[in-house]
Motif scaffolding. Structure first.
Motif, PDB file in Angstrom:
ATOM      1  N   VAL A  35       6.429   0.114   3.391  1.00  0.00           N
ATOM      2  CA  VAL A  35       5.210   0.085   4.191  1.00  0.00           C
ATOM      3  C   VAL A  35       5.502  -0.534   5.558  1.00  0.00           C
ATOM      4  CG1 VAL A  35       2.909  -0.903   4.383  1.00  0.00           C
ATOM      5  CG2 VAL A  35       3.702   0.006   2.204  1.00  0.00           C
ATOM      6  N   LEU A  46       3.654  -1.496   9.326  1.00  0.00           N
ATOM      7  CA  LEU A  46       2.368  -1.632   9.999  1.00  0.00           C
ATOM      8  C   LEU A  46       2.584  -2.290  11.344  1.00  0.00           C
ATOM      9  CD1 LEU A  46      -0.024  -3.213   7.358  1.00  0.00           C
ATOM     10  CD2 LEU A  46       0.016  -0.836   8.090  1.00  0.00           C
ATOM     11  N   LEU A  67      -7.387  -3.016   6.711  1.00  0.00           N
ATOM     12  CA  LEU A  67      -6.377  -2.609   5.739  1.00  0.00           C
ATOM     13  C   LEU A  67      -7.151  -2.087   4.535  1.00  0.00           C
ATOM     14  CD1 LEU A  67      -3.309  -2.696   5.297  1.00  0.00           C
ATOM     15  CD2 LEU A  67      -3.616  -4.937   4.275  1.00  0.00           C
ATOM     16  N   GLY A  85      -7.981   0.591   1.180  1.00  0.00           N
ATOM     17  CA  GLY A  85      -7.358   1.263   0.043  1.00  0.00           C
ATOM     18  C   GLY A  85      -8.031   0.810  -1.231  1.00  0.00           C
ATOM     19  N   LYS A 135      -2.677  -3.967  -1.204  1.00  0.00           N
ATOM     20  CA  LYS A 135      -3.187  -4.724  -0.050  1.00  0.00           C
ATOM     21  C   LYS A 135      -2.925  -6.218  -0.196  1.00  0.00           C
ATOM     22  CE  LYS A 135      -7.511  -3.563  -0.555  1.00  0.00           C
ATOM     23  NZ  LYS A 135      -7.542  -2.793  -1.792  1.00  0.00           N
ATOM     24  N   SER A 195      -9.145  -6.799   4.853  1.00  0.00           N
ATOM     25  CA  SER A 195      -8.617  -5.986   3.774  1.00  0.00           C
ATOM     26  C   SER A 195      -9.741  -5.756   2.782  1.00  0.00           C
ATOM     27  CB  SER A 195      -7.475  -6.745   3.105  1.00  0.00           C
ATOM     28  OG  SER A 195      -7.220  -6.191   1.852  1.00  0.00           O
ATOM     29  N   ALA A 228      -5.443   1.041   8.486  1.00  0.00           N
ATOM     30  CA  ALA A 228      -4.318   1.612   7.757  1.00  0.00           C
ATOM     31  C   ALA A 228      -4.829   1.879   6.356  1.00  0.00           C
ATOM     32  CB  ALA A 228      -3.152   0.644   7.704  1.00  0.00           C
ATOM     33  N   LEU A 268      -3.877   2.385   2.465  1.00  0.00           N
ATOM     34  CA  LEU A 268      -2.827   2.223   1.461  1.00  0.00           C
ATOM     35  C   LEU A 268      -3.275   2.915   0.187  1.00  0.00           C
ATOM     36  CD1 LEU A 268      -1.633  -1.490   1.636  1.00  0.00           C
ATOM     37  CD2 LEU A 268      -0.583   0.512   2.649  1.00  0.00           C
ATOM     38  N   GLU A 319       1.816   2.883  -1.093  1.00  0.00           N
ATOM     39  CA  GLU A 319       2.343   3.494   0.129  1.00  0.00           C
ATOM     40  C   GLU A 319       1.258   3.579   1.193  1.00  0.00           C
ATOM     41  OE1 GLU A 319       5.424   6.784  -0.453  1.00  0.00           O
ATOM     42  OE2 GLU A 319       4.259   6.831  -2.299  1.00  0.00           O
ATOM     43  N   LYS A 320       1.710   3.520   2.425  1.00  0.00           N
ATOM     44  CA  LYS A 320       0.776   3.732   3.528  1.00  0.00           C
ATOM     45  C   LYS A 320       0.640   5.231   3.711  1.00  0.00           C
ATOM     46  CE  LYS A 320       1.984   3.733   7.752  1.00  0.00           C
ATOM     47  NZ  LYS A 320       2.677   3.293   8.961  1.00  0.00           N
ATOM     48  N   ASP A 368      -2.315   5.548   9.284  1.00  0.00           N
ATOM     49  CA  ASP A 368      -2.744   4.424  10.099  1.00  0.00           C
ATOM     50  C   ASP A 368      -2.898   4.836  11.558  1.00  0.00           C
ATOM     51  OD1 ASP A 368      -0.083   4.646  10.769  1.00  0.00           O
ATOM     52  OD2 ASP A 368       0.255   2.494  10.914  1.00  0.00           O
TER      53      ASP A 368
END
Lengths: 445, 311
Positions: free
Chosen positions: B23, B25, B35, B37, B43, B188, B203, B205, B209-210, B213
């Motif tokens: 990852v 960023l 952030l 996800g 995260k 997050s 971004a 996630l 995995e990212k 972003d």
């Protein structure tokens, strides 16, 4: 103030200000002294009960042998049949009836004597009665062999073998046991401290987990700093408590003793310095003289050395165990999950105490004592039981002491390192009841 | 563009399970960065790495251009998702302790605490124990403790969970205020809609995995599909819709005969709306014509779907 200092201070204050800590600290000595007084009082009451035994003696012997004592008194019945004697014993609610039938010799009479009671008699009573018969029979036999009563008394005079070491120091009976007991006291103290304060460390870690403050804190300090700060802070609180206990228990004991009018001169006697007492010894009666010898012997125990090594073993032993406790606290979510992990910790401690009391007392330098005083999880307790005998000649060989400490330091470093790893992972794990396998995996994260 | 924080190729594994997989960023200085996800995307692990609570198996983090080191802790403020306070400690004492752990002197910490207590109107809580406070009250204290040492980077993990709407708003205002004064902020969360409106960058996630972003406005532009919501007044709306659907994709149309009101959703082949608008205006009165902008949530779902198809 450094971060570690801040953590230690907080842990110390959190513990010391806790209400239950304050209550326990001040209540325990009172409870202790109260307990001692209660036990002494109860024992006294128990002893003051007098048992009455009626004696129906139809033989010409034993007329003077049954003398009343504090706990048993004998009432001689006369001109009654056995049945009447039984009835009256029951009616008078006496403890029992001793029946000695007619006979020509002491032996015959003894063999056919009976002791009747309502229930099976107390062992100490029968032993007492047995002893009376036994003594009389022995006397009788000796008279038969031509020994006069006077000579007989001379035979029975007390005797004790005098002992000396090769250097010519007079030994005292039981002094080794006393020494081991003192060492055992230190060892026991360490065990209690580890169990009580290790538990406190563990609970404090669990509290940080359940209150969810842990991640807030370790975003500011290293988990290792937090763990060590917690262990040190809690142990300082423990030492404070111990200091208060020793101090206040001493005062309370003194107060209670003077209040009950007990003699404290014995204590003062023992406290006389050896140098001063030697001159006055000649004038003392034998018993005091012997007591003084014991006191001298106790003063000869290398106290400074003992306390020095006590501190070393105490610090290392406590750090090893409390970091294990901290790791356990980190691994679980609540106290009920700790059981499976706590037992294996307490086991070596218990083993050390029992091995100490059973094996080290009788043979402080035997193979078992040596083994357990080298093994790091038991050495803080067992080595302290051996140490009052001194170091070097006749005591613990220096290499054993050094090896034991070296092993302990090595273990300390290893265990703290492992515990810190488990701690670091565990404090961020929620909702899982970990197994040993899981803990082992954490070591690799 | 300056970056307060750069993460490069971060990988973290717990046993066979990947928490983060390569990852990378970049968090621009003085921005608000989301952030996003679902739960378990990695995260919190990433945030713990930034806070040096755990360490990556590979990859590295730069803070203000330097490799992350212990001194940087004092420049980061972190409000973790699992947050709490010592229950039996007094509010003031506890806040002082936590501030000192961040490296503030006692006097300075006290001064700043009094300022913040005043500002959030909780001055009389100083000697209360945490267990006497409500959850929302405790969260205010936690917020203060997080920002007290005036960090350059503030990290909030699920910041608004547990806050009542009023407190959430107060905290949001305070965070925006801090941003104005130069602080960089990371949010997050798995509840993407809660931070969408205030994040400049995001971004996404997913499964360690990212997947996406960049600047939120750019992403939205990239993901917009030229769908418009239209409302208009027109006679014989049904036939008009039929007419339109010969040339365009029409969805969810509804016509109210009595009021002669028509609404529908229309997808255009390009951004150019002039032709259609002219056509609509010539047939009736247009009440509204609004582009539907995909939400972060829509984008997320779309990206995840396209990824899994791709795989």
């Amino acid at each position: 103030m450094s971060k570690l200092g801040l953590i230690i201070k907080r842990e110390y204050l959190a513990k010391v200000r806790n209400k239950s800590f304050v209550i326990m600290t001040f209540l325990s000595p009172i409870l202790m002294v109260g307990m001692i007084v209660l036990i002494a009082y109860l024992t006294k009451i128990n002893d003051s009960e007098t048992r009455v035994i009626s004696v129906l003696n139809e033989s010409p012997f034993f007329s003077t042998d049954f003398g009343s004592t504090e706990s048993t008194s004998y009432l001689v019945l006369k001109d009654l049949t056995l049945e009447e004697a039984k009835d009256s014993t029951i009616a008078l609610n006496f403890y029992g009836l001793l029946y000695i039938p007619e006979g020509s010799t002491v032996e015959d009479v003894s063999k056919s004597a009976y002791f009747f009671t309502k229930e099976a008699p107390n062992a100490s009573i029968t032993a007492k009665l047995d002893a009376v018969f036994q003594e009389r029979l022995r006397q009788e036999k000796l008279v038969d062999l031509g020994v006069s009563a006077k000579e007989f008394e001379a035979i029975d005079s007390g005797f004790q073998l005098q002992t000396e070491t090769f250097e010519g120091v007079q030994n005292l009976k039981g002094i080794n046991e006393i020494k081991a007991f003192i060492g055992g006291g230190f060892g026991y103290l360490i065990m209690m401290f580890i169990i009580i304060y290790g538990g406190f460390v563990m609970r404090s870690v669990i509290e940080e987990k359940t209150s969810r403050i842990i991640e807030v804190i370790i975003s500011s300090v290293r988990p290792f700093q937090l763990m060590m700060g917690k262990i040190i802070g809690t142990s300082l609180a423990g030492l404070t408590q111990f200091a208060i206990w020793i101090f206040s228990a001493g005062i309370l004991l003194f107060v209670v003793m003077s209040f009950l009018g007990l003699d404290t001169s014995g204590i003062q006697n023992a406290a006389v310095l050896p140098g001063a007492s030697v001159n006055g010894m000649a004038a003392m009666p034998t018993e005091v003289n012997e007591m003084q010898l014991y006191a001298n012997e106790l003063f000869q125990i290398p106290w400074a050395m003992l306390i020095f090594f006590f501190m070393i073993y105490f610090v290392l032993g406590y750090l090893i165990y409390s970091s294990i406790y901290a790791a356990i606290g980190a691994a679980v979510d609540n106290e009920t999950d700790t059981q499976q992990f706590i037992f294996p910790i307490i086991l070596p401690l218990m083993l050390a105490i029992y091995v100490g009391f059973f094996s080290v007392f009788s043979n402080p330098h035997g193979p078992i004592a040596v083994g357990f005083s080298l093994f790091p999880l038991t050495s803080p307790i067992v080595m302290l039981m051996r140490l009052p005998g001194g170091i070097g000649d006749g005591g613990v060989p220096i290499w054993q002491l050094m090896l034991s400490i070296a092993l302990l330091v090595g273990t300390f470093i290893g265990i703290v390192w492992l515990a810190a790893k488990i701690y670091r992972v565990g404090i961020l794990m929620y909702g899982k009841k970990p197994s040993y396998k899981e803990l082992f995996k954490w070591l690799k994260y | 563009m300056n970056s307060i924080l750069v993460a490069e190729q971060i990988t973290k594994q717990f046993g066979p399970h990947f928490a983060l997989k390569n990852v990378s960023l970049e968090i621009p200085t003085n921005s608000i960065y989301g952030l996003l996800g679902p739960n378990g995307a990695g995260k919190t692990t990433l945030l713990r790495i930034i806070n040096q609570i755990t360490f990556p198996d590979s990859g590295h983090v730069l803070f203000n251009g330097e490799p992350l080191k212990a001194e940087h802790i004092a420049m980061i403020g972190y409000l973790p998702e699992e947050r709490g306070l010592y229950k039996s400690m007094k509010v003031g004492e506890q806040a002082l302790y936590l501030a000192q752990l961040k490296g503030l002197s006692k006097a300075e910490a006290k001064k700043r605490l009094l300022y913040w207590f005043e500002r959030l109107e909780i001055g009389d809580w100083w000697n209360k124990k945490i267990q006497e406070l409500s959850k929302g009250m405790a969260q205010k204290i936690q917020f203060i403790v997080t920002v007290l040492h005036e960090p350059k980077l503030l990290i909030f993990d699920e910041p608004f969970s547990g806050f009542d709407p009023i407190n959430a708003n107060i905290i949001k205002e305070e965070i925006l205020h801090l941003k104005e004064r130069g602080t960089s902020i990371i949010f997050s969360t798995h509840r993407m809609e809660s931070v969408e409106e205030i994040c400049e960058y995001i971004a996404l996630l997913h499964n360690a995995e990212k997947i996406l972003d960049g600047k939120l406005s750019d992403i939205k532009k990239q993901y917009k599909n030229n769908i418009f919501n239209v409302g208009m007044a027109i006679q014989e709306g049904e036939s008009f819709v039929n007419e339109l659907s010969e040339k365009f994709q029409i969805a969810s149309s509804a016509y109210d005969k009595a009021e002669a009101r028509l609404q529908f959703q229309i997808q255009l082949p390009s951004e150019d709306t002039r032709h259609l608008l002219n056509h609509l205006s010539s047939r009736g009165t247009v009440h509204y014509f609004v582009e539907t902008i995909p939400s972060a949530n829509d984008i997320f779902i779309k990206t995840v779907q396209s990824k899994s198809v791709y795989e």
